[in-house]
Design an enzyme around this catalytic site. Sequence first.
Site, mmCIF file in Angstrom:
data_model
loop_
_atom_site.group_PDB
_atom_site.id
_atom_site.type_symbol
_atom_site.label_atom_id
_atom_site.label_comp_id
_atom_site.label_asym_id
_atom_site.label_seq_id
_atom_site.Cartn_x
_atom_site.Cartn_y
_atom_site.Cartn_z
ATOM 1 N N HIS A 85 19.598 29.917 -18.747
ATOM 2 C CA HIS A 85 20.104 31.145 -19.393
ATOM 3 C C HIS A 85 21.398 30.768 -20.119
ATOM 4 O O HIS A 85 21.380 29.921 -21.000
ATOM 5 C CB HIS A 85 20.269 32.193 -18.293
ATOM 6 C CG HIS A 85 20.517 33.597 -18.748
ATOM 7 N ND1 HIS A 85 20.417 34.015 -20.045
ATOM 8 C CD2 HIS A 85 20.877 34.722 -18.042
ATOM 9 C CE1 HIS A 85 20.698 35.305 -20.119
ATOM 10 N NE2 HIS A 85 20.988 35.761 -18.923
ATOM 11 N N HIS A 144 12.166 30.421 -25.953
ATOM 12 C CA HIS A 144 12.679 31.710 -25.519
ATOM 13 C C HIS A 144 11.518 32.553 -25.013
ATOM 14 O O HIS A 144 10.418 32.469 -25.551
ATOM 15 C CB HIS A 144 13.360 32.442 -26.691
ATOM 16 C CG HIS A 144 14.304 33.497 -26.250
ATOM 17 N ND1 HIS A 144 13.897 34.762 -25.922
ATOM 18 C CD2 HIS A 144 15.643 33.457 -26.030
ATOM 19 C CE1 HIS A 144 14.938 35.459 -25.551
ATOM 20 N NE2 HIS A 144 16.016 34.699 -25.596
ATOM 21 N N ASP A 180 21.660 29.124 -28.151
ATOM 22 C CA ASP A 180 22.480 28.099 -27.504
ATOM 23 C C ASP A 180 22.439 26.757 -28.211
ATOM 24 O O ASP A 180 23.227 25.866 -27.896
ATOM 25 C CB ASP A 180 22.022 27.912 -26.050
ATOM 26 C CG ASP A 180 22.308 29.140 -25.226
ATOM 27 O OD1 ASP A 180 23.421 29.653 -25.330
ATOM 28 O OD2 ASP A 180 21.415 29.605 -24.497
HETATM 29 N N1 CMC Z 1 11.395 22.103 -24.018
HETATM 30 C C1 CMC Z 1 10.141 21.642 -23.811
HETATM 31 N N2 CMC Z 1 9.122 22.413 -23.453
HETATM 32 C C2 CMC Z 1 9.362 23.713 -23.288
HETATM 33 C C3 CMC Z 1 10.634 24.284 -23.493
HETATM 34 C C4 CMC Z 1 11.670 23.431 -23.886
HETATM 35 N N3 CMC Z 1 12.910 23.899 -24.104
HETATM 36 N N4 CMC Z 1 10.583 25.613 -23.260
HETATM 37 C C5 CMC Z 1 9.322 25.873 -22.914
HETATM 38 N N5 CMC Z 1 8.580 24.737 -22.939
HETATM 39 C C6 CMC Z 1 7.143 24.621 -22.693
HETATM 40 C C7 CMC Z 1 6.835 24.701 -21.205
HETATM 41 O O1 CMC Z 1 6.817 23.418 -20.606
HETATM 42 C C8 CMC Z 1 5.474 25.355 -21.239
HETATM 43 O O2 CMC Z 1 4.528 24.366 -21.594
HETATM 44 P P1 CMC Z 1 3.036 24.363 -20.921
HETATM 45 O O3 CMC Z 1 2.421 25.649 -21.396
HETATM 46 O O4 CMC Z 1 2.394 23.147 -21.413
HETATM 47 O O5 CMC Z 1 3.289 24.359 -19.441
HETATM 48 C C9 CMC Z 1 5.553 26.326 -22.417
HETATM 49 O O6 CMC Z 1 6.518 25.752 -23.304
HETATM 50 C C10 CMC Z 1 5.976 27.737 -22.033
HETATM 51 O O7 CMC Z 1 7.190 27.637 -21.301
HETATM 52 P P2 CMC Z 1 7.647 28.634 -20.168
HETATM 53 O O8 CMC Z 1 8.589 27.923 -19.258
HETATM 54 O O9 CMC Z 1 6.434 29.291 -19.562
HETATM 55 O O10 CMC Z 1 8.405 29.725 -21.028
HETATM 56 P P3 CMC Z 1 9.400 30.818 -20.469
HETATM 57 O O11 CMC Z 1 9.278 31.995 -21.353
HETATM 58 O O12 CMC Z 1 9.177 31.042 -19.006
HETATM 59 O O13 CMC Z 1 10.836 30.115 -20.604
HETATM 60 C C11 CMC Z 1 12.937 29.465 -21.399
HETATM 61 C C12 CMC Z 1 11.781 30.447 -21.543
HETATM 62 C C13 CMC Z 1 14.089 29.874 -22.308
HETATM 63 C C14 CMC Z 1 13.461 29.493 -19.935
HETATM 64 C C15 CMC Z 1 12.439 28.028 -21.751
HETATM 65 O O14 CMC Z 1 11.979 27.991 -23.084
HETATM 66 C C16 CMC Z 1 13.505 26.965 -21.523
HETATM 67 O O15 CMC Z 1 13.630 26.447 -20.402
HETATM 68 N N6 CMC Z 1 14.307 26.603 -22.587
HETATM 69 C C17 CMC Z 1 15.376 25.641 -22.422
HETATM 70 C C18 CMC Z 1 16.600 26.343 -21.860
HETATM 71 C C19 CMC Z 1 17.280 27.214 -22.888
HETATM 72 O O16 CMC Z 1 17.515 26.811 -24.012
HETATM 73 N N7 CMC Z 1 17.649 28.439 -22.458
HETATM 74 C C20 CMC Z 1 18.357 29.390 -23.295
HETATM 75 C C21 CMC Z 1 17.544 30.605 -23.622
HETATM 76 S S1 CMC Z 1 18.254 31.611 -24.932
HETATM 77 C C22 CMC Z 1 19.747 32.196 -24.377
HETATM 78 C C23 CMC Z 1 19.687 32.947 -23.099
HETATM 79 O O17 CMC Z 1 18.821 33.774 -22.868
HETATM 80 O O18 CMC Z 1 20.574 32.708 -22.294
#
Ligand code: CMC
Length: 433
Positions: free
Chosen positions: A268, A307, A363
Site C-alpha cells: 500500500h 493496482h 508510487d
Molecule cells: N509485479 C509483478 N506482478 C504483479 C504485480 C507487480 N507489481 N502486481 C500484480 N502482479 C501479478 C500477480 O502476480 C498476479 O499474477 P497471476 O495472475 O499470474 O498470479 C496478477 O498480476 C494479479 O495480481 P494480484 O496480486 O491478484 O492483484 P491485486 O489486485 O490483489 O494486487 C497490488 C494489487 C497493488 C497489491 C499489486 O499489484 C502489487 O503488489 N503491486 C506492487 C505494490 C504496489 O505498487 N503497491 C501500490 C499500490 S497503489 C498505491 C496504494 O494503494 O497505496
Amino acid sequence: MGKDTITLTDNRTGKQYEVPVKDGTINAMDLRQIKADPDDFGLMTYDPAFMNTANCRSAITFIDGDKGILRYRGYPIEELAEEKTFLEIAWLLLKGELPSREEYGAWKTDVTHHTMVRENIKRLIDGFQYDAHPMGIFVSTVGALSTFYPEAKHVDDPANRKLQILRLIAKVPTIAAYSYRHRMGLPYVMPDNDLYYTGNFLNMLFKMAELKYAVNPTIERALDILFILHADHEQNCSTTAMRGIGSSRADPYSALAGAAAALYGPLHGGANEAVLHMLKEIGSVSAIPPFVEKVKKGEGRLMGFGHRIYKSYDPRARILKEMAHKVFAITGRNRLLDVALELERIALSDEYFVKRKLYPNVDFYSGLIYQSLKFPVEMFPVLFAIPRTVGWLAQWEEMLVDPDQKIARPRQIYTGYDVRHLPEFEKQETARA
Ligand code: CMC
C-alpha cells in the site's frame, strides 16, 4: 417479476428467489433466505479481500479503473491538481463543495492555528530509538493524541468531530516533521504561522539556524500537488481500516493510527519506499531485463506497478511523471529516473504485464520526486499519510452519519474441528461436580 431484480435458482432445492438489484449490487442479506433445509443458516458470500463487495455507499471519490479516471466530489483530479491548493481539496473532500473565498480564508487560519503540539508530544517522540522508522513514530504519536484530547470519543457530536478533524489535519505535518527531525538528531522547529500548509511543513523539516525559513515556491507547489494526488482514493486498505475501526465508535486519533498502520505496508503506502529500494537495486538501465525476468518468474514484484482498481494508467502517475521533469529542472535530474523510464517502457511492452494490465501506479514516480526534494526514503510513507489523513477523516465521518452502517463484523467460514471432547477437561468437570 420486477425489472430491477435477479432470479436465483437453488439447484439444491429447486427453489427460485427474486432478489432486488440496486446500483448494480444485490444486498448480501437478501441471500440469507436461501436455505438448503430449514435448519440451514442461509447463504453467505465468500470474498476474502473484498474483491467484489461494496461495503459502503460513498459520495467522496469516484474511480473508473478501466478508463483511468479519478474524481474528488465530481471534479477530475487533473483539473484540481492544476488549479487548486491542497487545503481547498481538504475542504472539498470533507464538505462536498469547494470553499468560497471567505470559507477558505477562515479554514486556512484555523488549520494554521492548530499546528502546534504539546511539549510532552515532543518528549514522547524523544523516547523513540535514535534510528526509529518515522512511520512507526507517526503511527504511535497520532494514536497518543487520543490521550491528550479525551473528549474526542464523543464521535456522535458533530461540533466535536469538526474540532478533532481540524486538529488532526493541522497536526499531522508537525508530527511527521518531528519524526524526521528526531531521526536526524535535529531540534524540533516551531510552526511558522506566516507560511502556508506545505511551506510550513518544509520549514519544520528543513529549517536550520536561519531566522526565517525561505520557502522555494516551486517546491512548495510540487509538494502541494503531491498532497492533492494522495488526499483520497475511495475504499483502499487503509480507508477500510479507518472505517472498520471507526465503526466501533473509537475516537478518530485511535482510528487514524490504525489506518496509518495499514498504509505502512509495502503493498500500500509503503510501496513508494519499496520502489526506490528496487530502482537502487537495479542500479542501471542494462540491469533491467534480467530484473524483469526474475519478476516474471514470480521472484518478487515490480513495485509501483499494478493496482486492484486501475487496469489502465493510474491518472496520478501520469501527472507525477510530468511533474518529475519540472522538479528535476530545479533540483537536478535524479539519476534513477532513467532506470524508471526504461523499466516502464520495457514493462509496458512485455506480454506478462500487458496481459495482467499492470501499469505504473502513483508510487512509481512519487518516490523519485520525494528523493529529489531531499526527503530520506523512510519518510515516503509518512508523506503519503499526511494528505491521506483528509481522506480518512472524510470517509470516517461519512461512515458515522450513514444510517446503513453498523459495527464492521464480517462472517467467516469455519474450517476447524467440529466438537472435540477433551478427556482431561471432562475429568476435571466430573471432579468438580
Ligand atoms: N509485479 C509483478 N506482478 C504483479 C504485480 C507487480 N507489481 N502486481 C500484480 N502482479 C501479478 C500477480 O502476480 C498476479 O499474477 P497471476 O495472475 O499470474 O498470479 C496478477 O498480476 C494479479 O495480481 P494480484 O496480486 O491478484 O492483484 P491485486 O489486485 O490483489 O494486487 C497490488 C494489487 C497493488 C497489491 C499489486 O499489484 C502489487 O503488489 N503491486 C506492487 C505494490 C504496489 O505498487 N503497491 C501500490 C499500490 S497503489 C498505491 C496504494 O494503494 O497505496
